[in-house]
Design an enzyme around this catalytic site. Sequence first.
Site, mmCIF file in Angstrom:
data_model
loop_
_atom_site.group_PDB
_atom_site.id
_atom_site.type_symbol
_atom_site.label_atom_id
_atom_site.label_comp_id
_atom_site.label_asym_id
_atom_site.label_seq_id
_atom_site.Cartn_x
_atom_site.Cartn_y
_atom_site.Cartn_z
ATOM 1 N N THR A 34 34.714 31.541 28.428
ATOM 2 C CA THR A 34 35.024 30.200 28.910
ATOM 3 C C THR A 34 34.457 29.140 27.967
ATOM 4 O O THR A 34 33.294 29.221 27.556
ATOM 5 C CB THR A 34 34.444 30.002 30.321
ATOM 6 N N CYS A 118 32.804 26.277 39.106
ATOM 7 C CA CYS A 118 31.702 25.336 38.933
ATOM 8 C C CYS A 118 31.894 24.137 39.854
ATOM 9 O O CYS A 118 33.011 23.835 40.271
ATOM 10 C CB CYS A 118 31.660 24.840 37.495
ATOM 11 N N ILE A 178 38.161 39.241 40.727
ATOM 12 C CA ILE A 178 37.188 38.256 41.146
ATOM 13 C C ILE A 178 36.275 37.855 39.971
ATOM 14 O O ILE A 178 36.104 38.633 39.030
ATOM 15 C CB ILE A 178 36.287 38.763 42.310
ATOM 16 N N GLY A 204 30.284 44.450 38.032
ATOM 17 C CA GLY A 204 30.189 45.889 37.855
ATOM 18 C C GLY A 204 30.513 46.652 39.125
ATOM 19 O O GLY A 204 30.984 46.067 40.112
ATOM 20 N N GLY A 230 36.951 43.568 38.783
ATOM 21 C CA GLY A 230 35.700 43.663 39.533
ATOM 22 C C GLY A 230 35.285 45.119 39.637
ATOM 23 O O GLY A 230 35.773 45.844 40.492
ATOM 24 N N GLY A 231 34.456 45.555 38.703
ATOM 25 C CA GLY A 231 33.898 46.903 38.771
ATOM 26 C C GLY A 231 34.831 48.021 38.367
ATOM 27 O O GLY A 231 34.557 49.190 38.616
ATOM 28 N N THR A 253 32.471 44.366 32.941
ATOM 29 C CA THR A 253 31.157 44.966 32.695
ATOM 30 C C THR A 253 31.249 46.350 32.045
ATOM 31 O O THR A 253 30.404 46.715 31.222
ATOM 32 C CB THR A 253 30.392 45.037 34.042
HETATM 33 C C1 LIG Z 1 27.964 38.848 30.812
HETATM 34 C C2 LIG Z 1 29.128 38.279 31.556
HETATM 35 C C3 LIG Z 1 29.688 37.069 31.137
HETATM 36 C C4 LIG Z 1 30.767 36.515 31.826
HETATM 37 N N1 LIG Z 1 31.302 35.341 31.385
HETATM 38 C C5 LIG Z 1 32.383 34.804 32.036
HETATM 39 C C6 LIG Z 1 32.997 33.618 31.550
HETATM 40 O O1 LIG Z 1 32.611 33.037 30.534
HETATM 41 N N2 LIG Z 1 34.063 33.137 32.254
HETATM 42 C C7 LIG Z 1 34.582 33.763 33.374
HETATM 43 O O2 LIG Z 1 35.572 33.287 33.955
HETATM 44 N N3 LIG Z 1 34.025 34.921 33.821
HETATM 45 C C8 LIG Z 1 32.956 35.444 33.191
HETATM 46 N N4 LIG Z 1 32.402 36.622 33.634
HETATM 47 C C9 LIG Z 1 33.011 37.303 34.804
HETATM 48 C C10 LIG Z 1 33.968 38.425 34.376
HETATM 49 O O3 LIG Z 1 35.044 37.933 33.599
HETATM 50 C C11 LIG Z 1 34.545 39.168 35.616
HETATM 51 O O4 LIG Z 1 35.275 38.242 36.391
HETATM 52 C C12 LIG Z 1 33.456 39.778 36.496
HETATM 53 O O5 LIG Z 1 32.381 40.265 35.718
HETATM 54 C C13 LIG Z 1 33.996 40.910 37.383
HETATM 55 O O6 LIG Z 1 34.512 41.977 36.617
HETATM 56 P P1 LIG Z 1 33.629 43.278 36.168
HETATM 57 O O7 LIG Z 1 32.906 43.751 37.404
HETATM 58 O O8 LIG Z 1 34.617 44.268 35.633
HETATM 59 O O9 LIG Z 1 32.665 42.798 35.134
HETATM 60 C C14 LIG Z 1 31.313 37.187 32.961
HETATM 61 C C15 LIG Z 1 30.755 38.404 33.372
HETATM 62 C C16 LIG Z 1 29.673 38.953 32.693
HETATM 63 C C17 LIG Z 1 29.108 40.272 33.162
#
Ligand SMILES: Cc1cc2nc3c(=O)[nH]c(=O)nc-3n(C[C@H](O)[C@H](O)[C@H](O)COP(=O)(O)O)c2cc1C
Length: 293
Positions: A34, A118, A178, A204, A230-231, A253
């Site tokens: 972002t 935000c 999500i 995660g 999401g995970g 993640t």
């Molecule tokens: C280290 C980290 C940085 C992230 N930075 C952003 C971001 O800049 N913008 C955004 O919309 N989501 C951000 N996320 C959220 C992820 O894009 C994703 O929506 C969320 O982690 C759920 O997916 P996951 O469980 O597969 O990680 C971030 C997540 C992590 C873990």
Amino acid sequence: MLNGSGTFDAIAARRTFGDEVLERFPFDAFVSKTITLAPRQGNPPPRLWETPAGLINSIGLPNKGLEGFLSTDLPELAELPVPLVVSVMGFSHDELAQLVAGVGERDEVAMIELNVSCPNVETGLVMGADPAEAARAVELTRPLTEKPLIVKLTPNASEPQAVAAAAEAAGAEAVSLINTLKGMALHPRTRSPWLGGGSGGVSGPAVRAIALEQVYTVARAVEIAVIGMGGIQTGRHAADFIEAGARAIAVGTESFRDPAAGTRIADELAVISASERGISESPTPPAGARAQT
Ligand SMILES: Cc1cc2nc3c(=O)[nH]c(=O)nc-3n(C[C@H](O)[C@H](O)[C@H](O)COP(=O)(O)O)c2cc1C
């Protein structure tokens, strides 16, 4: 198959591993981390805490700002072999409008994702937690670009399906969900918050069941495309999200543990889809897919 914004640094990966990253790119479209209008340092360290089944991050959106992104990062991201989605976050409607207009006029950009997790400094309401706020953000930005708009929903909303429906009615082409759930950890010795930012966002495997439920519910509330995440760690998880109504999925993640997770999960999903259609493309599924189903 997309990446979750902020979880795969394609520029650093290419710098480290060379052009092999482009030849075997793990995603079908790439979502940038972002960006905000002004440059940001991000939160003070520590920025990560490992939970038993995931991560809490408090990164705080460090980025070069719109101008820095357009001049420095965009030319590099434009060399990726897949369409580029740029994720933007504005702290006011004016900031959001400047971001969408600035990114939207660039040919290198295929789509724009509005990260609405935000607070709007004008109202104090989190844009993505309130249907009227989310609708306003889309109404305002929709006329500024012809590029498809994806609204990234926050799970920290009482009714994400109402936010999704409001985004759809206002002209969004897709919703993604999500984003992370609010969480925190205490320092084992001092007992004060571990993360430099105080609290953070949980992601995660820990959030997968929550994400699946929200994808299922949102997919029944809208007709536009739903991008589920999401995970997700395996093809089976990806298949679950698709069954729940996602038209595309994203991996976040899991890419920290396995940078090639996008490719592996897509391969596992293809095996599952083929076997569910009764087509035996591979009599013996790869060991990974077998262990995880
Ligand atoms: C280290 C980290 C940085 C992230 N930075 C952003 C971001 O800049 N913008 C955004 O919309 N989501 C951000 N996320 C959220 C992820 O894009 C994703 O929506 C969320 O982690 C759920 O997916 P996951 O469980 O597969 O990680 C971030 C997540 C992590 C873990």
